[in-house]
Design an enzyme around this catalytic site. Structure first.
Site, short mmCIF file in Angstrom:
data_model
loop_
_atom_site.label_atom_id
_atom_site.label_comp_id
_atom_site.label_asym_id
_atom_site.label_seq_id
_atom_site.Cartn_x
_atom_site.Cartn_y
_atom_site.Cartn_z
N HIS A 69 0.81 -1.18 0.08
CA HIS A 69 -0.03 -0.16 -0.08
C HIS A 69 1.08 1.30 -0.16
CE1 HIS A 69 -3.72 2.41 0.67
NE2 HIS A 69 -3.03 3.07 1.34
N CYS A 70 0.79 2.04 -0.95
CA CYS A 70 1.48 3.26 -1.06
C CYS A 70 0.64 4.38 -0.67
CB CYS A 70 2.20 3.29 -2.40
SG CYS A 70 3.19 4.97 -2.74
N ILE A 71 1.34 5.13 0.35
CA ILE A 71 0.59 6.37 0.73
C ILE A 71 0.65 7.55 -0.51
CG2 ILE A 71 0.89 5.79 2.94
CD1 ILE A 71 3.29 8.14 3.18
N ASN A 86 -2.07 7.06 -2.58
CA ASN A 86 -3.30 6.67 -1.76
C ASN A 86 -4.05 5.60 -2.39
OD1 ASN A 86 -5.05 7.31 0.36
ND2 ASN A 86 -6.60 8.60 -1.26
N ASN A 87 -3.27 4.55 -2.72
CA ASN A 87 -3.78 3.39 -3.20
C ASN A 87 -2.94 2.23 -2.88
OD1 ASN A 87 -5.68 1.69 -4.68
ND2 ASN A 87 -5.08 2.49 -6.86
#
Length: 286
Positions: free
Chosen positions: A126-128, A131-132
């Protein structure tokens, strides 16, 4: 497929502001100072950098808004399928992987994301910053974005250094102070960003050549340790050779490797393995 309910994200806003700052400082300060935007070299460099910036924004937007891959509600693993020699099981108990939170079986390489609150096909992480989740359907476009971002950062750094070799002409004190501020901020942004993105790019090139996700890499370290402890040799089941791994992710047409295409990726419910008896298409199409 687009995601639902995409709202405001501070990290995404920061990324867009950084892209905008790098673009305007590069084109209207570094290129203009070194070549002049009215000269042929200046126009050429501005056009190339603008194209890079547009590709960064385009791929970044797709990585944000494209759904990373949902598990079908009616998914059920077929343990008797002769074309699926590998079935992932729980470490404890040996049962087929089942998500208690989503109330369905997990396909191979799928994992539950605590942030997105659902299972994601071939989940990498999950990559901040987007945002996905980075998963089955948006992994390639995420990788392509990083490629363009690294290229743009290095290109901007070269232009920054090159523009410093030009002696300023008719530059008053106020303009000189403004330019020094632009150069200092740009250096503080570009140098660590180029290093960080370069490391990230190298990491994902390694993962692609091994046909691993970030999650599978960490699981593989434990599996390798357990195998060695038991006197066995561990081999990642989805590693089918460097070139085959490469085209599974980027596609069979080398001309489309740096384009956000995804027609080749298949359903994400079954993947080729090193134990397949006969070669099949990269994945079973939906």
């Amino acid at each position: 497929m687009k995601r639902k309910g995409v709202g405001f994200s501070l990290p995404v806003t920061v990324v867009m502001l950084v892209i905008g700052f790098i673009y305007f400082s590069t084109v209207f300060t570094f290129i203009d100072r070194w070549f002049s935007l009215t000269s042929s070299p200046g126009i050429a460099n501005a056009a190339v950098f603008t194209a890079l910036a547009l590709m960064c924004i385009y791929n970044y937007s797709i990585a944000i808004f494209r759904d990373p891959g949902r598990v079908p509600l009616n998914y059920m693993p077929d343990v008797e399928d002769p074309e699926s020699p590998v079935h992932e099981i729980k470490r404890k108990g040996g049962d087929l992987r089942y998500c208690q939170k989503c109330s369905h079986f997990k396909p191979p390489r799928a994992h539950h994301c605590r942030v997105c609150k659902r299972c994601v096909l071939r989940m990498d992480h999950h990559c901040i910053w987007i945002n996905n989740c980075v998963g089955h359907t948006n992994y390639k476009v995420f990788f392509v974005f990083v490629v363009y971002a690294v290229t743009a950062c290095v290109y901007s750094l070269v232009l920054l250094v090159g523009s410093l070799t030009v002696e300023p002409q008719d530059e008053d004190e106020e303009m000189g102070s403004y330019l020094r501020t632009i150069y200092v901020i740009s250096a503080f942004v570009l140098i660590p960003l180029s290093i960080a993105l370069g490391v990230l790019l190298g990491w994902h090139i390694y993962l692609i050549l091994q046909n691993k996700t970030t999650i599978e890499y960490h699981e593989g370290v434990r599996a390798m340790w357990l195998a060695e402890k038991g006197g066995q040799v561990y081999k990642h089941p989805y590693d089918i050779g460097a070139y085959e791994n490469l085209i599974l992710i980027l596609g069979p047409n080398i001309l489309s490797w740096l384009c956000p295409t995804s027609r080749h990726i298949g359903s994400g419910l079954r993947f080729r393995t090193a134990f397949d008896s006969t070669p099949v298409s990269s994945e079973t199409k939906p």
